[in-house]
Design a protein around this motif. Sequence first.
Motif, PDB file in Angstrom:
ATOM      1  N   LEU A  74       0.831  -1.211   0.000  1.00 35.57           N
ATOM      2  CA  LEU A  74       0.000   0.000   0.000  1.00 35.57           C
ATOM      3  C   LEU A  74       0.862   1.257   0.000  1.00 35.57           C
ATOM      4  O   LEU A  74       0.640   2.180  -0.790  1.00 35.57           O
ATOM      5  CB  LEU A  74      -0.930   0.011   1.210  1.00 35.57           C
ATOM      6  N   LEU A  75       1.853   1.304   0.874  1.00 28.65           N
ATOM      7  CA  LEU A  75       2.691   2.492   0.967  1.00 28.65           C
ATOM      8  C   LEU A  75       3.520   2.682  -0.301  1.00 28.65           C
ATOM      9  O   LEU A  75       3.754   3.824  -0.741  1.00 28.65           O
ATOM     10  CB  LEU A  75       3.598   2.406   2.194  1.00 28.65           C
ATOM     11  N   THR A  76       3.933   1.586  -0.918  1.00 31.90           N
ATOM     12  CA  THR A  76       4.675   1.661  -2.174  1.00 31.90           C
ATOM     13  C   THR A  76       3.815   2.294  -3.266  1.00 31.90           C
ATOM     14  O   THR A  76       4.294   3.131  -4.062  1.00 31.90           O
ATOM     15  CB  THR A  76       5.136   0.264  -2.619  1.00 31.90           C
ATOM     16  N   LYS A  77       2.546   1.956  -3.284  1.00 27.76           N
ATOM     17  CA  LYS A  77       1.640   2.529  -4.291  1.00 27.76           C
ATOM     18  C   LYS A  77       1.374   4.010  -4.011  1.00 27.76           C
ATOM     19  O   LYS A  77       1.243   4.808  -4.941  1.00 27.76           O
ATOM     20  CB  LYS A  77       0.340   1.729  -4.330  1.00 27.76           C
ATOM     21  N   TYR A  78       1.298   4.383  -2.749  1.00 34.80           N
ATOM     22  CA  TYR A  78       1.149   5.801  -2.421  1.00 34.80           C
ATOM     23  C   TYR A  78       2.394   6.588  -2.821  1.00 34.80           C
ATOM     24  O   TYR A  78       2.297   7.753  -3.243  1.00 34.80           O
ATOM     25  CB  TYR A  78       0.868   5.979  -0.927  1.00 34.80           C
ATOM     26  N   LYS A  79       3.553   5.977  -2.692  1.00 33.60           N
ATOM     27  CA  LYS A  79       4.795   6.614  -3.120  1.00 33.60           C
ATOM     28  C   LYS A  79       4.756   6.885  -4.626  1.00 33.60           C
ATOM     29  O   LYS A  79       5.164   7.955  -5.096  1.00 33.60           O
ATOM     30  CB  LYS A  79       5.981   5.710  -2.761  1.00 33.60           C
ATOM     31  N   LYS A  80       4.211   5.949  -5.370  1.00 38.02           N
ATOM     32  CA  LYS A  80       4.080   6.115  -6.823  1.00 38.02           C
ATOM     33  C   LYS A  80       3.133   7.277  -7.141  1.00 38.02           C
ATOM     34  O   LYS A  80       3.399   8.075  -8.040  1.00 38.02           O
ATOM     35  CB  LYS A  80       3.573   4.816  -7.445  1.00 38.02           C
ATOM     36  N   LEU A  81       2.038   7.365  -6.394  1.00 37.25           N
ATOM     37  CA  LEU A  81       1.109   8.481  -6.573  1.00 37.25           C
ATOM     38  C   LEU A  81       1.804   9.809  -6.275  1.00 37.25           C
ATOM     39  O   LEU A  81       1.627  10.790  -7.002  1.00 37.25           O
ATOM     40  CB  LEU A  81      -0.106   8.331  -5.654  1.00 37.25           C
ATOM     41  N   TYR A  82       2.546   9.839  -5.199  1.00 34.90           N
ATOM     42  CA  TYR A  82       3.223  11.070  -4.777  1.00 34.90           C
ATOM     43  C   TYR A  82       4.210  11.542  -5.841  1.00 34.90           C
ATOM     44  O   TYR A  82       4.261  12.735  -6.180  1.00 34.90           O
ATOM     45  CB  TYR A  82       3.938  10.822  -3.452  1.00 34.90           C
ATOM     46  N   ASP A  83       4.961  10.601  -6.392  1.00 33.29           N
ATOM     47  CA  ASP A  83       5.952  10.951  -7.408  1.00 33.29           C
ATOM     48  C   ASP A  83       5.290  11.446  -8.691  1.00 33.29           C
ATOM     49  O   ASP A  83       5.848  12.286  -9.407  1.00 33.29           O
ATOM     50  CB  ASP A  83       6.843   9.743  -7.722  1.00 33.29           C
ATOM     51  N   ALA A  84       4.089  10.929  -8.982  1.00 30.66           N
ATOM     52  CA  ALA A  84       3.380  11.302 -10.206  1.00 30.66           C
ATOM     53  C   ALA A  84       2.494  12.527 -10.021  1.00 30.66           C
ATOM     54  O   ALA A  84       1.788  12.922 -10.947  1.00 30.66           O
ATOM     55  CB  ALA A  84       2.536  10.118 -10.694  1.00 30.66           C
ATOM     56  N   LYS A  85       2.522  13.113  -8.816  1.00 31.92           N
ATOM     57  CA  LYS A  85       1.664  14.251  -8.461  1.00 31.92           C
ATOM     58  C   LYS A  85       0.187  13.898  -8.478  1.00 31.92           C
ATOM     59  O   LYS A  85      -0.670  14.770  -8.608  1.00 31.92           O
ATOM     60  CB  LYS A  85       1.946  15.443  -9.382  1.00 31.92           C
ATOM     61  N   ALA A  86      -0.096  12.610  -8.343  1.00 33.04           N
ATOM     62  CA  ALA A  86      -1.482  12.158  -8.200  1.00 33.04           C
ATOM     63  C   ALA A  86      -1.923  12.289  -6.743  1.00 33.04           C
ATOM     64  O   ALA A  86      -3.119  12.261  -6.445  1.00 33.04           O
ATOM     65  CB  ALA A  86      -1.618  10.703  -8.658  1.00 33.04           C
ATOM     66  N   LEU A  87      -0.963  12.407  -5.842  1.00 33.46           N
ATOM     67  CA  LEU A  87      -1.186  12.745  -4.438  1.00 33.46           C
ATOM     68  C   LEU A  87      -0.679  14.160  -4.256  1.00 33.46           C
ATOM     69  O   LEU A  87       0.457  14.473  -4.650  1.00 33.46           O
ATOM     70  CB  LEU A  87      -0.427  11.775  -3.526  1.00 33.46           C
TER      71      LEU A  87
END
Length: 432
Positions: free
Chosen positions: A238-251
Amino acid sequence: MRISRNPRRAVAAGAVLAVLLPLSACGDGDDGGGSTDASGKVEGEITFQTWNLKANFKSYFEGVVDGFEKKYPGTKVRWIDQPGEGYADKISADAAAGTLPDVVNVSPDLVAPLAKAGLALDLDKSASKYEKEYLPGAWKSHQIPGMDGTYAFPWYLNTGPLFYNKRLFKDAGLDENKPPTTYDELFDDALELADKSDGKVATLANVPTIEDFGRYGVPLMNKEGTGFTFNDAKGVELLTKYKKLYDAKALDGQALTATPESTGKKFLTEAVAMNPGSALDLEKFKKDAPRLYKNIGITPQISSTGKDNMYVMGVMVNTKTKQTPAAVAFAHYVTDSRRQMEFAKKVAIFPSTKGSLDDPYFTKQDGKDETRVRVAAAKSIKTAVNYTPVLFSEQMKVELRNSVAKALQGKQSPKEALDNAVKNCDRLLQQS
């Protein structure tokens, strides 16, 4: 507790109580009077304590007390209402002094240290006949890891659906009438939204909390209640996927320091596509952001378990009471289906009793914004659970948030960050 405040903040009170409640309050629940037998005659005088409810609901509770005393002649209920601030301190002081009221309004995190101290009556032993009247998830919410039993009647519940911006979904080529419902769908849609908007539109404005790990299906704590487990493979995933969102500016880039107010503003200005909300928010959108209001969608919380998160209040019986039958009878009376429905129609809460959520009040639309939100939330709360472990204190929430921040910023791997969070939370657990 005080209805108007954010239920998430109640968890802090349990942490305070666990620290303040002295060992001298501990016991087996039998010394100093009191009995766990609730089968005798309902009679005598009892005290009932609520949490900052008198200012707005005085007439309602006076009616409840009058109704109980008429139903059980020979009883007398003295109602006490305490301020919202310092409530945990007050309970701790009363527990230590032996002056804890007979029936007490608690949240699960508040009842945990009282149960461990032998001051909360085990309803599975003394009042199990009532369990069938309540939603299973609500009844279980006052169970303590590592202990057998249920230590409070479930009272009112709260939850909230998600708002989403249909226009932003449509502009990204997504079906605006089919918002994401699981985390996998959320991550896919969020990356698409970020890509199509060149990073100008984030889907979320909050970092994952312990409730997110729960809704993702991560085991949060061992059954013994001696350690946390959210650093397992699924938690890391889960946290790995949130990291991906953060890097893509989706978070949203400011998610690490976000507050409910700041995330609400992001959603209001259409910089974020999804955000929790209430009927009051809809009213604000209608006035201040008519384009957003026109395109508002309402959907259940994101969950990969099929069950939403809920917050729950309870009513506990003190094991030291001299009038156990009356105290149990009153705690049940306050939380039975009739009283809960009456209370729910006075304030934006939901009953924890079976069948109550099938009432037209929770199922029928009437065109009002308040009803739109109420119906959406009521639909999900039937099977909702309280994901936050009752032993997860405010300090532990800070530890998790700090570790999540380090992972999102790339200072630690998701695995390392969660391992450290669990280590620190376990340490705090042993100190409590």
